[in-house]
Design a protein around this motif. Structure first.
Motif, short mmCIF file in Angstrom:
data_model
loop_
_atom_site.label_atom_id
_atom_site.label_comp_id
_atom_site.label_asym_id
_atom_site.label_seq_id
_atom_site.Cartn_x
_atom_site.Cartn_y
_atom_site.Cartn_z
N MET A 159 17.31 31.56 1.35
CA MET A 159 17.65 32.97 1.49
C MET A 159 17.66 33.61 0.09
O MET A 159 18.35 33.14 -0.80
CB MET A 159 19.03 33.08 2.12
N ASN A 160 16.91 34.66 -0.07
CA ASN A 160 16.86 35.31 -1.38
C ASN A 160 18.07 36.24 -1.56
O ASN A 160 18.85 36.47 -0.65
CB ASN A 160 15.53 36.04 -1.60
N LYS A 161 18.19 36.77 -2.75
CA LYS A 161 19.34 37.60 -3.11
C LYS A 161 19.46 38.83 -2.21
O LYS A 161 20.55 39.18 -1.75
CB LYS A 161 19.22 38.02 -4.57
N GLU A 162 18.33 39.48 -1.94
CA GLU A 162 18.34 40.68 -1.10
C GLU A 162 18.81 40.35 0.32
O GLU A 162 19.60 41.08 0.91
CB GLU A 162 16.95 41.31 -1.07
N SER A 163 18.33 39.24 0.87
CA SER A 163 18.73 38.83 2.21
C SER A 163 20.22 38.52 2.28
O SER A 163 20.89 38.86 3.25
CB SER A 163 17.93 37.60 2.65
N ARG A 164 20.73 37.85 1.25
CA ARG A 164 22.16 37.53 1.21
C ARG A 164 23.00 38.81 1.12
O ARG A 164 24.04 38.93 1.77
CB ARG A 164 22.47 36.61 0.03
N LEU A 165 22.52 39.77 0.33
CA LEU A 165 23.24 41.04 0.19
C LEU A 165 23.27 41.79 1.52
O LEU A 165 24.32 42.29 1.95
CB LEU A 165 22.60 41.91 -0.90
N LYS A 166 22.12 41.86 2.20
CA LYS A 166 22.06 42.52 3.51
C LYS A 166 22.99 41.85 4.51
O LYS A 166 23.70 42.52 5.26
CB LYS A 166 20.63 42.51 4.05
N ALA A 167 22.99 40.52 4.52
CA ALA A 167 23.86 39.78 5.43
C ALA A 167 25.33 40.05 5.13
O ALA A 167 26.15 40.23 6.04
CB ALA A 167 23.55 38.28 5.35
N SER A 168 25.67 40.10 3.85
CA SER A 168 27.05 40.37 3.44
C SER A 168 27.49 41.77 3.85
O SER A 168 28.61 41.95 4.36
CB SER A 168 27.16 40.20 1.92
N ILE A 169 26.63 42.74 3.64
CA ILE A 169 26.94 44.13 4.02
C ILE A 169 27.12 44.22 5.54
O ILE A 169 28.08 44.83 6.03
CB ILE A 169 25.85 45.09 3.52
N ASN A 170 26.20 43.62 6.27
CA ASN A 170 26.27 43.66 7.73
C ASN A 170 27.56 43.00 8.23
O ASN A 170 28.21 43.50 9.15
CB ASN A 170 25.04 42.99 8.34
N GLN A 171 27.93 41.88 7.61
CA GLN A 171 29.15 41.18 8.00
C GLN A 171 30.37 42.07 7.76
O GLN A 171 31.25 42.17 8.62
CB GLN A 171 29.29 39.88 7.21
N LYS A 172 30.42 42.73 6.61
CA LYS A 172 31.56 43.60 6.28
C LYS A 172 31.63 44.79 7.25
O LYS A 172 32.70 45.15 7.72
CB LYS A 172 31.42 44.10 4.83
N LEU A 173 30.46 45.37 7.54
CA LEU A 173 30.42 46.49 8.50
C LEU A 173 30.92 46.04 9.87
O LEU A 173 31.66 46.76 10.55
CB LEU A 173 29.00 47.04 8.61
N THR A 174 30.51 44.85 10.29
CA THR A 174 30.89 44.32 11.60
C THR A 174 32.38 44.00 11.64
O THR A 174 33.08 44.38 12.59
CB THR A 174 30.06 43.07 11.93
N GLU A 175 32.87 43.30 10.61
CA GLU A 175 34.28 42.89 10.56
C GLU A 175 35.24 44.07 10.62
O GLU A 175 36.30 43.99 11.23
CB GLU A 175 34.57 42.10 9.28
N THR A 176 34.87 45.16 9.98
CA THR A 176 35.76 46.32 9.92
C THR A 176 35.61 47.25 11.12
O THR A 176 36.38 48.19 11.27
CB THR A 176 35.50 47.13 8.64
N GLY A 177 34.58 47.01 11.94
CA GLY A 177 34.34 47.89 13.08
C GLY A 177 33.51 49.10 12.71
O GLY A 177 33.18 49.92 13.57
N GLU A 178 33.15 49.22 11.43
CA GLU A 178 32.38 50.38 10.98
C GLU A 178 30.99 50.38 11.57
O GLU A 178 30.43 51.44 11.86
CB GLU A 178 32.32 50.41 9.44
N ARG A 179 30.41 49.22 11.78
CA ARG A 179 29.06 49.13 12.34
C ARG A 179 29.02 49.79 13.72
O ARG A 179 28.13 50.57 14.03
CB ARG A 179 28.62 47.66 12.43
N ASP A 180 30.01 49.48 14.55
CA ASP A 180 30.07 50.09 15.89
C ASP A 180 30.29 51.59 15.81
O ASP A 180 29.69 52.35 16.58
CB ASP A 180 31.17 49.44 16.73
N ARG A 181 31.13 52.03 14.88
CA ARG A 181 31.37 53.47 14.73
C ARG A 181 30.09 54.18 14.29
O ARG A 181 29.75 55.26 14.78
CB ARG A 181 32.49 53.73 13.73
N LEU A 182 29.35 53.56 13.37
CA LEU A 182 28.10 54.16 12.91
C LEU A 182 27.06 54.19 14.03
O LEU A 182 26.31 55.16 14.15
CB LEU A 182 27.54 53.38 11.71
N LYS A 183 27.02 53.15 14.84
CA LYS A 183 26.07 53.12 15.97
C LYS A 183 26.37 54.24 16.96
O LYS A 183 25.46 54.91 17.45
CB LYS A 183 26.11 51.76 16.67
#
Length: 95
Positions: free
Chosen positions: A1-25
């Motif tokens: 996994m390259n740096k960009e992929s890890r960063l995207k995964a980390s951001i997505n995880q944080k968005l999901t954990e906080t519920g922000e991803r669902d609010r944005l959707k």
């Protein structure tokens, strides 16, 4: 996994954990409905079905055919607003 992929995964995880991803959707769904995008996509689907015939179209066919059109039809204002909200979230939750 390259740096960009890890960063995207980390951001997505944080968005999901906080519920922000669902609010944005939900916000995105509402804005797309409000601006008529949803109706445009529905019309595009009907057109493809009309051209090819109901018996000859699968859901996968529809997705492949209308996805590029759907992405192109999302108003810049909607994209910009969503990006600003994501940036604000990231700034607020930077660690």
């Amino acid at each position: 996994m390259n740096k960009e992929s890890r960063l995207k995964a980390s951001i997505n995880q944080k968005l999901t954990e906080t519920g922000e991803r669902d609010r944005l959707k939900e916000l995105l769904r509402a804005k797309l409905t409000e601006c008529g995008w949803k109706d445009q996509m529905k019309a595009q689907c009907k057109e493809v079905i009309k051209e090819k015939g109901l018996e000859h179209v699968t859901v996968e066919d529809l997705v492949v055919e209308i996805t590029p059109k759907g992405r192109a039809l999302v108003p810049d204002s909607v994209k910009r607003d969503l990006l600003l909200r994501i940036r604000a979230f990231l700034t607020q939750h930077a660690s």
